[in-house]
Design a protein around this motif. Structure first.
Motif, PDB file in Angstrom:
ATOM      1  N   LEU A  34      -1.636  -6.384 -11.005  1.00 14.23           N
ATOM      2  CA  LEU A  34      -1.998  -4.989 -11.228  1.00 14.23           C
ATOM      3  C   LEU A  34      -0.986  -4.123 -10.490  1.00 14.23           C
ATOM      4  CD1 LEU A  34      -5.784  -5.512 -10.565  1.00 14.23           C
ATOM      5  CD2 LEU A  34      -4.721  -5.153 -12.781  1.00 14.23           C
ATOM      6  N   PHE A  35      -0.285  -3.291 -11.239  1.00 18.42           N
ATOM      7  CA  PHE A  35       0.741  -2.435 -10.668  1.00 18.42           C
ATOM      8  C   PHE A  35       0.338  -0.973 -10.847  1.00 18.42           C
ATOM      9  CE2 PHE A  35       3.746  -5.832 -12.503  1.00 18.42           C
ATOM     10  CZ  PHE A  35       3.603  -6.638 -11.383  1.00 18.42           C
ATOM     11  N   ASP A  36       0.279  -0.235  -9.767  1.00 20.46           N
ATOM     12  CA  ASP A  36       0.023   1.197  -9.815  1.00 20.46           C
ATOM     13  C   ASP A  36       1.192   1.878  -9.110  1.00 20.46           C
ATOM     14  OD1 ASP A  36      -0.807   3.814  -9.612  1.00 20.46           O
ATOM     15  OD2 ASP A  36      -2.798   3.357  -8.844  1.00 20.46           O
ATOM     16  N   ASP A  37       2.240   2.160  -9.869  1.00 15.89           N
ATOM     17  CA  ASP A  37       3.436   2.766  -9.300  1.00 15.89           C
ATOM     18  C   ASP A  37       3.180   4.175  -8.776  1.00 15.89           C
ATOM     19  OD1 ASP A  37       5.136   0.582  -9.750  1.00 15.89           O
ATOM     20  OD2 ASP A  37       5.611   1.245 -11.780  1.00 15.89           O
ATOM     21  N   GLU A  38       2.295   4.899  -9.427  1.00 17.41           N
ATOM     22  CA  GLU A  38       2.003   6.272  -9.013  1.00 17.41           C
ATOM     23  C   GLU A  38       1.428   6.331  -7.602  1.00 17.41           C
ATOM     24  OE1 GLU A  38      -0.954   9.853 -10.382  1.00 17.41           O
ATOM     25  OE2 GLU A  38      -0.027   8.652 -11.962  1.00 17.41           O
ATOM     26  N   ARG A  39       0.557   5.373  -7.278  1.00 16.35           N
ATOM     27  CA  ARG A  39      -0.085   5.341  -5.961  1.00 16.35           C
ATOM     28  C   ARG A  39       0.527   4.298  -5.026  1.00 16.35           C
ATOM     29  NH1 ARG A  39      -3.399   6.178  -9.932  1.00 16.35           N
ATOM     30  NH2 ARG A  39      -4.739   8.001  -9.976  1.00 16.35           N
ATOM     31  N   GLY A  40       1.478   3.519  -5.538  1.00 16.31           N
ATOM     32  CA  GLY A  40       2.154   2.523  -4.716  1.00 16.31           C
ATOM     33  C   GLY A  40       1.272   1.356  -4.318  1.00 16.31           C
ATOM     34  N   GLN A  41       0.419   0.909  -5.230  1.00 13.13           N
ATOM     35  CA  GLN A  41      -0.492  -0.199  -4.957  1.00 13.13           C
ATOM     36  C   GLN A  41      -0.202  -1.348  -5.917  1.00 13.13           C
ATOM     37  OE1 GLN A  41      -2.634  -0.122  -2.299  1.00 13.13           O
ATOM     38  NE2 GLN A  41      -1.627   1.847  -1.930  1.00 13.13           N
ATOM     39  N   TYR A  42      -0.149  -2.573  -5.354  1.00 13.36           N
ATOM     40  CA  TYR A  42       0.233  -3.748  -6.131  1.00 13.36           C
ATOM     41  C   TYR A  42      -0.648  -4.922  -5.722  1.00 13.36           C
ATOM     42  CZ  TYR A  42       4.125  -0.632  -6.765  1.00 13.36           C
ATOM     43  OH  TYR A  42       4.874   0.477  -7.052  1.00 13.36           O
ATOM     44  N   TYR A  54     -18.377 -18.093  -9.955  1.00 13.22           N
ATOM     45  CA  TYR A  54     -17.573 -16.959 -10.385  1.00 13.22           C
ATOM     46  C   TYR A  54     -16.664 -16.525  -9.249  1.00 13.22           C
ATOM     47  CZ  TYR A  54     -16.278 -12.376 -12.175  1.00 13.22           C
ATOM     48  OH  TYR A  54     -15.571 -11.289 -12.604  1.00 13.22           O
ATOM     49  N   LEU A  55     -15.422 -16.228  -9.586  1.00 13.76           N
ATOM     50  CA  LEU A  55     -14.461 -15.792  -8.580  1.00 13.76           C
ATOM     51  C   LEU A  55     -13.875 -14.453  -8.993  1.00 13.76           C
ATOM     52  CD1 LEU A  55     -12.657 -16.534  -6.040  1.00 13.76           C
ATOM     53  CD2 LEU A  55     -10.953 -17.214  -7.727  1.00 13.76           C
ATOM     54  N   HIS A  56     -13.836 -13.558  -8.043  1.00  9.08           N
ATOM     55  CA  HIS A  56     -13.142 -12.280  -8.197  1.00  9.08           C
ATOM     56  C   HIS A  56     -12.488 -12.025  -6.853  1.00  9.08           C
ATOM     57  CE1 HIS A  56     -12.523  -7.932  -8.415  1.00  9.08           C
ATOM     58  NE2 HIS A  56     -12.496  -8.111  -9.718  1.00  9.08           N
ATOM     59  N   SER A  57     -11.201 -12.333  -6.766  1.00 13.80           N
ATOM     60  CA  SER A  57     -10.524 -12.340  -5.481  1.00 13.80           C
ATOM     61  C   SER A  57      -9.165 -11.656  -5.588  1.00 13.80           C
ATOM     62  CB  SER A  57     -10.338 -13.791  -5.035  1.00 13.80           C
ATOM     63  OG  SER A  57      -9.561 -13.873  -3.883  1.00 13.80           O
ATOM     64  N   THR A  58      -8.760 -11.032  -4.503  1.00 16.64           N
ATOM     65  CA  THR A  58      -7.444 -10.405  -4.420  1.00 16.64           C
ATOM     66  C   THR A  58      -6.645 -11.140  -3.348  1.00 16.64           C
ATOM     67  OG1 THR A  58      -8.463  -8.298  -4.985  1.00 16.64           O
ATOM     68  CG2 THR A  58      -6.228  -8.222  -4.116  1.00 16.64           C
ATOM     69  N   PRO A  59      -5.903 -12.187  -3.733  1.00 10.99           N
ATOM     70  CA  PRO A  59      -5.165 -12.955  -2.736  1.00 10.99           C
ATOM     71  C   PRO A  59      -3.942 -12.228  -2.171  1.00 10.99           C
ATOM     72  CG  PRO A  59      -4.777 -13.840  -4.918  1.00 10.99           C
ATOM     73  CD  PRO A  59      -5.828 -12.780  -5.056  1.00 10.99           C
ATOM     74  N   ILE A  60      -3.423 -11.232  -2.911  1.00 10.88           N
ATOM     75  CA  ILE A  60      -2.262 -10.486  -2.426  1.00 10.88           C
ATOM     76  C   ILE A  60      -2.465  -9.004  -2.725  1.00 10.88           C
ATOM     77  CG2 ILE A  60       0.238 -10.173  -2.540  1.00 10.88           C
ATOM     78  CD1 ILE A  60       0.402 -13.014  -3.740  1.00 10.88           C
ATOM     79  N   HIS A  61      -2.253  -8.187  -1.694  1.00  2.47           N
ATOM     80  CA  HIS A  61      -2.306  -6.731  -1.855  1.00  2.47           C
ATOM     81  C   HIS A  61      -1.145  -6.134  -1.072  1.00  2.47           C
ATOM     82  CE1 HIS A  61      -4.580  -2.699  -0.967  1.00  2.47           C
ATOM     83  NE2 HIS A  61      -3.494  -2.509  -1.691  1.00  2.47           N
ATOM     84  N   LEU A  62      -0.245  -5.458  -1.790  1.00  2.00           N
ATOM     85  CA  LEU A  62       0.886  -4.780  -1.178  1.00  2.00           C
ATOM     86  C   LEU A  62       0.804  -3.291  -1.490  1.00  2.00           C
ATOM     87  CD1 LEU A  62       3.840  -7.144  -2.228  1.00  2.00           C
ATOM     88  CD2 LEU A  62       2.423  -7.266  -0.179  1.00  2.00           C
ATOM     89  N   SER A  63       1.290  -2.480  -0.560  1.00  2.00           N
ATOM     90  CA  SER A  63       1.397  -1.040  -0.772  1.00  2.00           C
ATOM     91  C   SER A  63       2.838  -0.631  -0.513  1.00  2.00           C
ATOM     92  CB  SER A  63       0.495  -0.269   0.195  1.00  2.00           C
ATOM     93  OG  SER A  63      -0.860  -0.621   0.020  1.00  2.00           O
ATOM     94  N   LEU A  64       3.314   0.326  -1.276  1.00  2.00           N
ATOM     95  CA  LEU A  64       4.627   0.903  -1.058  1.00  2.00           C
ATOM     96  C   LEU A  64       4.405   2.310  -0.509  1.00  2.00           C
ATOM     97  CD1 LEU A  64       7.662   0.500  -1.300  1.00  2.00           C
ATOM     98  CD2 LEU A  64       7.525   1.297  -3.656  1.00  2.00           C
ATOM     99  N   VAL A  65       4.700   2.473   0.772  1.00  2.00           N
ATOM    100  CA  VAL A  65       4.492   3.745   1.452  1.00  2.00           C
ATOM    101  C   VAL A  65       5.851   4.225   1.942  1.00  2.00           C
ATOM    102  CG1 VAL A  65       3.292   4.908   3.330  1.00  2.00           C
ATOM    103  CG2 VAL A  65       2.188   2.977   2.178  1.00  2.00           C
ATOM    104  N   ASN A  66       6.266   5.386   1.411  1.00  6.20           N
ATOM    105  CA  ASN A  66       7.606   5.897   1.671  1.00  6.20           C
ATOM    106  C   ASN A  66       8.603   4.812   1.293  1.00  6.20           C
ATOM    107  OD1 ASN A  66       6.569   8.378   2.554  1.00  6.20           O
ATOM    108  ND2 ASN A  66       6.184   7.509   4.569  1.00  6.20           N
ATOM    109  N   ASP A  67       9.406   4.328   2.192  1.00  9.13           N
ATOM    110  CA  ASP A  67      10.373   3.283   1.857  1.00  9.13           C
ATOM    111  C   ASP A  67      10.034   1.965   2.546  1.00  9.13           C
ATOM    112  OD1 ASP A  67      11.831   4.924   0.186  1.00  9.13           O
ATOM    113  OD2 ASP A  67      13.178   5.601   1.775  1.00  9.13           O
TER     114      ASP A  67
END
Length: 112
Positions: A34-42, A54-67
């Protein structure tokens, strides 16, 4: 090339590689990016049924804040930071967001 644009491309490629790899694991879960370039969330999202579980998991979460690339969560064996560095991201541009702010100065990565 703009640093934000360069890092967006790197993040997207690295996360897609992780999702592709996770999809080869013999279980009934699917991995999505899931890529949200506008908010910098990946994110990489694992979702699905395996028998009665049932599994609903987020094994990786990255944010792009400034640089800077903030690693908000990393549940991978090798660590997503290794892949980011191999892709050309400087340790000075990676923040271990899951580490307490008081501890970050000792990690060898960016503080904020």
């Amino acid at each position: 090339m703009d640093t934000q644009l360069k890092y967006r491309q790197i993040i997207q490629q690295v996360l897609q590689n992780h999702a592709d790899y996770r999809s080869t694991i013999p279980d009934a879960y699917t991995s999505q990016v899931l890529f949200d370039d506008e908010r910098g969330q990946y994110l990489v999202l694992d979702i699905g049924w395996n028998d009665d579980r049932y599994l609903h998991s987020t094994p990786i979460h990255l944010s792009l804040v400034n640089d800077k690339i903030w690693i908000q969560y990393d549940d991978t064996e090798e660590g997503i930071v290794t892949d980011l560095i191999d892709a050309g991201v400087s340790k000075n541009d990676i923040v271990l967001g899951f580490r307490h702010p008081k501890v970050r100065q000792y990690t060898g990565f960016a503080v904020a």
